[in-house]
Design an enzyme around this catalytic site. Structure first.
Site, PDB file in Angstrom:
ATOM      1  CD  GLU A   1      -1.852  -2.387   1.206  1.00 22.68           C
ATOM      2  OE1 GLU A   1      -0.726  -2.720   1.631  1.00 22.68           O
ATOM      3  OE2 GLU A   1      -2.726  -3.213   0.914  1.00 22.68           O
TER       4      GLU A   1
ATOM      5  CG  HIS B   1      -9.687  -7.604   6.975  1.00 25.70           C
ATOM      6  ND1 HIS B   1      -8.742  -8.085   7.857  1.00 25.70           N
ATOM      7  CD2 HIS B   1      -9.303  -8.042   5.742  1.00 25.70           C
ATOM      8  CE1 HIS B   1      -7.837  -8.781   7.197  1.00 25.70           C
ATOM      9  NE2 HIS B   1      -8.145  -8.767   5.908  1.00 25.70           N
TER      10      HIS B   1
END
Length: 324
Positions: free
Chosen positions: A60, A129
């Site tokens: 990321e 998540h």
């Protein structure tokens, strides 16, 4: 007007902007041949090719940094995060670089960059998540934050975000991707920083953003049918810039507020809204401002328990009744 999913509305917005401006590119993990983790980019790689829809390694910080560099050179990248929860490993790029470059360059460098992806809990994928990071991101001057609640808003806000000259973070609620709304085929944009009155009412203001807007609308139905209390539902749409006048006008009209927020309560977006109301229209209030937030714990893996952790229409109704 076609009835399409939230996912398809985002896909249409991306396709229209890729077609309109050759500087728009999509970058992220599995966004190309695999069509994206939640299929938001379905068909775009086949239509626009691998120079416009770019797969990246699972890194990321790396691919957000790639997007920042590309936007500094005149591109308009749209970065897809598989989950917004994964943004935390790239916070140096998002906060220190994307958020600060325009300020630190004295306004010489614009950063037309969109970072988008699914956020929030409710899908039983566990604590790591299921984060709701809009309050973290909105705390950084230089970053804009958008939370569309419907497919119509998702398309209009995404197109406006891509054309904006500053970095915009679009938080898409995972639970909304399969939901359907009427969405025009013709082009339209929704300006960033303009809230929407999703339902008009006179007795109490239910103020929300993202999927919590749908919870507030369900609560408004119950309040009207069972208690003859008529709630005005305000969809903030953008967290930053924030449509402060829409919030203040709702309080001037109803004199009561329930803030519905999928953030946890400590330093939540609703904390900012409560402070705004207290500072600007305190004399208009006939009751304390109250909040319905996600319960203050990491996301619970159990489906039944996680349902109880998130704001529900029943909790909103109970809070509204306590002040009406």
């Amino acid at each position: 007007m076609p009835l399409i999913t939230y996912r398809k509305a985002l896909n249409n917005a991306l396709a229209e902007e890729l077609l309109r401006d050759e500087n728009v590119v999509i970058i992220g993990e599995e966004v190309a041949e695999y069509n994206g983790a939640y299929k938001v980019t379905e068909g775009l790689w086949r239509r626009f090719g691998s120079r416009r829809v770019v797969d990246t390694p699972i890194s990321e910080a790396g691919f957000i940094g790639l997007g920042i560099g590309a936007s500094m050179l005149g591109m308009r990248p749209v970065i897809e995060l598989m989950f917004w929860s994964f943004a935390y490993v790239a916070f140096d790029q998002i906060i220190n670089n994307a958020g600060c470059i325009r300020y630190m360059s004295g306004g010489l460098i614009h950063l037309p960059l969109v970072i988008r992806g699914p956020a929030n809990g409710g899908t039983n994928v566990g604590a790591t998540h299921s984060h709701t990071p809009e309050n973290f991101i909105a705390n950084t001057p230089g970053l804009k934050v958008v939370c569309p609640a419907t497919a119509y808003d998702a398309k209009g806000l995404m197109k406006a975000a891509i054309r904006d000259n500053d970095p915009v973070c679009v938080m898409e609620n995972t639970l909304l991707y399969g939901e359907r709304w009427d969405v025009p085929e013709e082009e339209y944009l929704i300006p960033l920083g303009v809230a929407d009155v999703k339902r008009s009412g006179t007795d109490v203001a239910l103020i929300a953003h993202g999927r919590a807007v749908l919870t507030a609308l369900k609560a408004a139905d119950i309040l009207a049918r069972q208690h003859h209390i008529y709630a005005e539902v305000i969809d903030l749409r953008s967290i930053r810039p924030l449509d402060e006048e829409a919030v203040l006008n709702a309080i001037r009209k109803t004199h009561r507020a329930v803030l519905v927020d999928e953030n946890r309560p400590f330093c939540a977006v609703s904390s900012q809204i409560a402070a705004l109301i207290q500072e600007r229209v305190f004399d208009e209030l006939d009751a304390p401002v109250v909040r319905v937030c996600t319960l203050d714990a990491p996301a619970i893996y159990s489906p039944e328990l996680e349902k109880r952790q998130l704001p529900t229409a029943e909790r909103v109704v109970s809070k509204a009744l306590s002040i009406c």
